[in-house]
Design a protein around this motif. Structure first.
Motif, PDB file in Angstrom:
ATOM      1  N   LYS A 132       0.977   1.363   9.280  1.00  0.00           N
ATOM      2  CA  LYS A 132      -0.090   0.739   8.490  1.00  0.00           C
ATOM      3  C   LYS A 132      -0.738   1.760   7.559  1.00  0.00           C
ATOM      4  CE  LYS A 132      -1.408  -3.014  11.610  1.00  0.00           C
ATOM      5  NZ  LYS A 132      -2.452  -3.520  12.504  1.00  0.00           N
ATOM      6  N   ARG A 133      -0.969   2.983   8.070  1.00  0.00           N
ATOM      7  CA  ARG A 133      -1.589   4.030   7.256  1.00  0.00           C
ATOM      8  C   ARG A 133      -0.687   4.363   6.054  1.00  0.00           C
ATOM      9  NH1 ARG A 133      -2.218   7.921  10.845  1.00  0.00           N
ATOM     10  NH2 ARG A 133      -0.336   9.037  10.290  1.00  0.00           N
ATOM     11  N   ARG A 134       0.590   4.494   6.339  1.00  0.00           N
ATOM     12  CA  ARG A 134       1.554   4.817   5.282  1.00  0.00           C
ATOM     13  C   ARG A 134       1.601   3.699   4.224  1.00  0.00           C
ATOM     14  NH1 ARG A 134       6.237   8.525   6.122  1.00  0.00           N
ATOM     15  NH2 ARG A 134       7.446   8.188   4.240  1.00  0.00           N
ATOM     16  N   TYR A 135       1.564   2.452   4.703  1.00  0.00           N
ATOM     17  CA  TYR A 135       1.580   1.302   3.809  1.00  0.00           C
ATOM     18  C   TYR A 135       0.342   1.315   2.901  1.00  0.00           C
ATOM     19  CZ  TYR A 135       1.392  -3.515   2.153  1.00  0.00           C
ATOM     20  OH  TYR A 135       1.303  -4.622   1.353  1.00  0.00           O
ATOM     21  N   LYS A 136      -0.819   1.584   3.503  1.00  0.00           N
ATOM     22  CA  LYS A 136      -2.061   1.622   2.718  1.00  0.00           C
ATOM     23  C   LYS A 136      -2.019   2.734   1.673  1.00  0.00           C
ATOM     24  CE  LYS A 136      -5.211  -0.499   6.029  1.00  0.00           C
ATOM     25  NZ  LYS A 136      -6.425  -0.358   6.830  1.00  0.00           N
ATOM     26  N   LEU A 137      -1.492   3.884   2.065  1.00  0.00           N
ATOM     27  CA  LEU A 137      -1.382   4.997   1.121  1.00  0.00           C
ATOM     28  C   LEU A 137      -0.448   4.637  -0.037  1.00  0.00           C
ATOM     29  CD1 LEU A 137      -1.156   8.062   3.542  1.00  0.00           C
ATOM     30  CD2 LEU A 137      -2.987   7.587   1.910  1.00  0.00           C
ATOM     31  N   GLN A 138       0.657   3.987   0.317  1.00  0.00           N
ATOM     32  CA  GLN A 138       1.631   3.603  -0.700  1.00  0.00           C
ATOM     33  C   GLN A 138       1.014   2.588  -1.676  1.00  0.00           C
ATOM     34  OE1 GLN A 138       5.347   2.145   0.809  1.00  0.00           O
ATOM     35  NE2 GLN A 138       6.381   2.533  -1.128  1.00  0.00           N
ATOM     36  N   GLN A 139       0.334   1.597  -1.141  1.00  0.00           N
ATOM     37  CA  GLN A 139      -0.302   0.572  -1.983  1.00  0.00           C
ATOM     38  C   GLN A 139      -1.347   1.206  -2.905  1.00  0.00           C
ATOM     39  OE1 GLN A 139       2.174  -1.798  -1.376  1.00  0.00           O
ATOM     40  NE2 GLN A 139       0.486  -2.969  -2.205  1.00  0.00           N
ATOM     41  N   TYR A 140      -2.109   2.138  -2.342  1.00  0.00           N
ATOM     42  CA  TYR A 140      -3.154   2.796  -3.134  1.00  0.00           C
ATOM     43  C   TYR A 140      -2.533   3.561  -4.302  1.00  0.00           C
ATOM     44  CZ  TYR A 140      -6.949   5.864  -4.505  1.00  0.00           C
ATOM     45  OH  TYR A 140      -7.896   6.532  -5.242  1.00  0.00           O
ATOM     46  N   ALA A 141      -1.503   4.352  -4.014  1.00  0.00           N
ATOM     47  CA  ALA A 141      -0.860   5.150  -5.065  1.00  0.00           C
ATOM     48  C   ALA A 141      -0.212   4.246  -6.116  1.00  0.00           C
ATOM     49  CB  ALA A 141       0.170   6.094  -4.458  1.00  0.00           C
ATOM     50  N   MET A 142       0.355   3.118  -5.679  1.00  0.00           N
ATOM     51  CA  MET A 142       0.955   2.179  -6.633  1.00  0.00           C
ATOM     52  C   MET A 142      -0.122   1.565  -7.523  1.00  0.00           C
ATOM     53  SD  MET A 142       3.969   0.468  -4.347  1.00  0.00           S
ATOM     54  CE  MET A 142       4.486  -0.732  -5.544  1.00  0.00           C
ATOM     55  N   SER A 143      -1.302   1.307  -6.954  1.00  0.00           N
ATOM     56  CA  SER A 143      -2.392   0.741  -7.756  1.00  0.00           C
ATOM     57  C   SER A 143      -2.891   1.749  -8.797  1.00  0.00           C
ATOM     58  CB  SER A 143      -3.546   0.289  -6.862  1.00  0.00           C
ATOM     59  OG  SER A 143      -4.301   1.400  -6.423  1.00  0.00           O
ATOM     60  N   ARG A 144      -2.632   3.026  -8.544  1.00  0.00           N
ATOM     61  CA  ARG A 144      -3.005   4.068  -9.506  1.00  0.00           C
ATOM     62  C   ARG A 144      -1.914   4.289 -10.548  1.00  0.00           C
ATOM     63  NH1 ARG A 144      -7.271   7.519  -7.670  1.00  0.00           N
ATOM     64  NH2 ARG A 144      -7.087   8.422  -9.735  1.00  0.00           N
ATOM     65  N   GLY A 145      -0.803   3.534 -10.426  1.00  0.00           N
ATOM     66  CA  GLY A 145       0.231   3.583 -11.446  1.00  0.00           C
ATOM     67  C   GLY A 145       1.372   4.544 -11.178  1.00  0.00           C
ATOM     68  N   PHE A 146       1.537   4.964  -9.936  1.00  0.00           N
ATOM     69  CA  PHE A 146       2.649   5.860  -9.611  1.00  0.00           C
ATOM     70  C   PHE A 146       3.864   5.047  -9.165  1.00  0.00           C
ATOM     71  CE2 PHE A 146      -0.995   8.637  -9.433  1.00  0.00           C
ATOM     72  CZ  PHE A 146      -0.514   9.815 -10.000  1.00  0.00           C
ATOM     73  N   GLU A 147       5.049   5.617  -9.371  1.00  0.00           N
ATOM     74  CA  GLU A 147       6.300   4.954  -9.056  1.00  0.00           C
ATOM     75  C   GLU A 147       6.546   4.963  -7.549  1.00  0.00           C
ATOM     76  OE1 GLU A 147       5.712   7.413 -11.120  1.00  0.00           O
ATOM     77  OE2 GLU A 147       6.624   7.049 -13.069  1.00  0.00           O
ATOM     78  N   SER A 148       7.023   3.836  -6.994  1.00  0.00           N
ATOM     79  CA  SER A 148       7.165   3.711  -5.539  1.00  0.00           C
ATOM     80  C   SER A 148       8.159   4.699  -4.940  1.00  0.00           C
ATOM     81  CB  SER A 148       7.530   2.279  -5.147  1.00  0.00           C
ATOM     82  OG  SER A 148       8.715   1.894  -5.798  1.00  0.00           O
ATOM     83  N   ASP A 149       9.272   4.986  -5.635  1.00  0.00           N
ATOM     84  CA  ASP A 149      10.230   5.947  -5.070  1.00  0.00           C
ATOM     85  C   ASP A 149       9.640   7.353  -4.996  1.00  0.00           C
ATOM     86  OD1 ASP A 149      10.223   6.024  -7.844  1.00  0.00           O
ATOM     87  OD2 ASP A 149      12.339   6.590  -8.012  1.00  0.00           O
ATOM     88  N   LEU A 150       8.844   7.708  -5.989  1.00  0.00           N
ATOM     89  CA  LEU A 150       8.176   9.013  -5.997  1.00  0.00           C
ATOM     90  C   LEU A 150       7.136   9.082  -4.876  1.00  0.00           C
ATOM     91  CD1 LEU A 150       8.336  11.542  -7.782  1.00  0.00           C
ATOM     92  CD2 LEU A 150       6.401  10.668  -9.054  1.00  0.00           C
TER      93      LEU A 150
END
Length: 160
Positions: A132-150
């Motif tokens: 869940k923590r990893r998912y939240k971090l990923q969602q947050y970074a994606m909302s900031r406009g970063f690429e999901s693979d990166l």
């Protein structure tokens, strides 16, 4: 309560002076200037004339604007390439210039900014479940406009 009516500016010389001041304050896209001139009450033919004069006088330069926008949003706000690209598209900057502006972002600095963003967010998330923590971090970074693979690569390498 009625707002006082703004005085319409239909005179090209006055509009040009106002537009020059508008552009001198900070870099602007052609669309921002166009919107501002219409807001002043200019007619379409006058608007295009003023814009061409601004370009000739080097007050208006789309490539310079795109570079400044990309660098500013990345350095000051920590935006990723996707969000910067969307912002430039909203300002109707041509794709070719968007590509040039995004190439100016240093790859190492980009990853380092992403790591800092994820580390900062990590300390704010009170989630004990790793997934869940990893998912939240990923969602947050994606909302900031970063690429999901990166984002995945950074999360794996830093074990956040």
């Amino acid at each position: 309560m009625d707002e006082p009516k703004k005085k319409r500016i239909t005179d090209e010389k006055t509009a040009l002076i106002k537009a020059e001041q508008f552009c001198a304050y900070q870099e602007r896209s052609q669309q921002e200037v166009r919107d501002k001139l219409y807001e002043m009450g200019m007619y379409p033919t006058g608007v295009e004339s003023v814009i061409s004069q601004l370009i000739t006088g080097n007050y208006l330069n789309e490539e310079r604007f795109a570079r400044a926008y990309a660098q500013g949003k990345f350095r000051m706000k920590g935006w990723g390439r996707i969000k910067i690209k969307q912002g430039l598209k909203l300002k109707r900057v041509p794709d070719k210039l968007i590509g040039k502006a995004l190439q100016l972002i240093d790859g190492d600095e980009y990853i380092s900014v992403l790591q800092k963003i994820l580390e900062k967010k990590q300390s704010q998330i009170g989630e004990s479940d790793t997934f869940k923590r990893r998912y939240k971090l990923q969602q947050y970074a994606m909302s900031r406009g970063f690429e999901s693979d990166l984002i995945n690569d950074v999360l794996k390498s830093s074990e956040l």
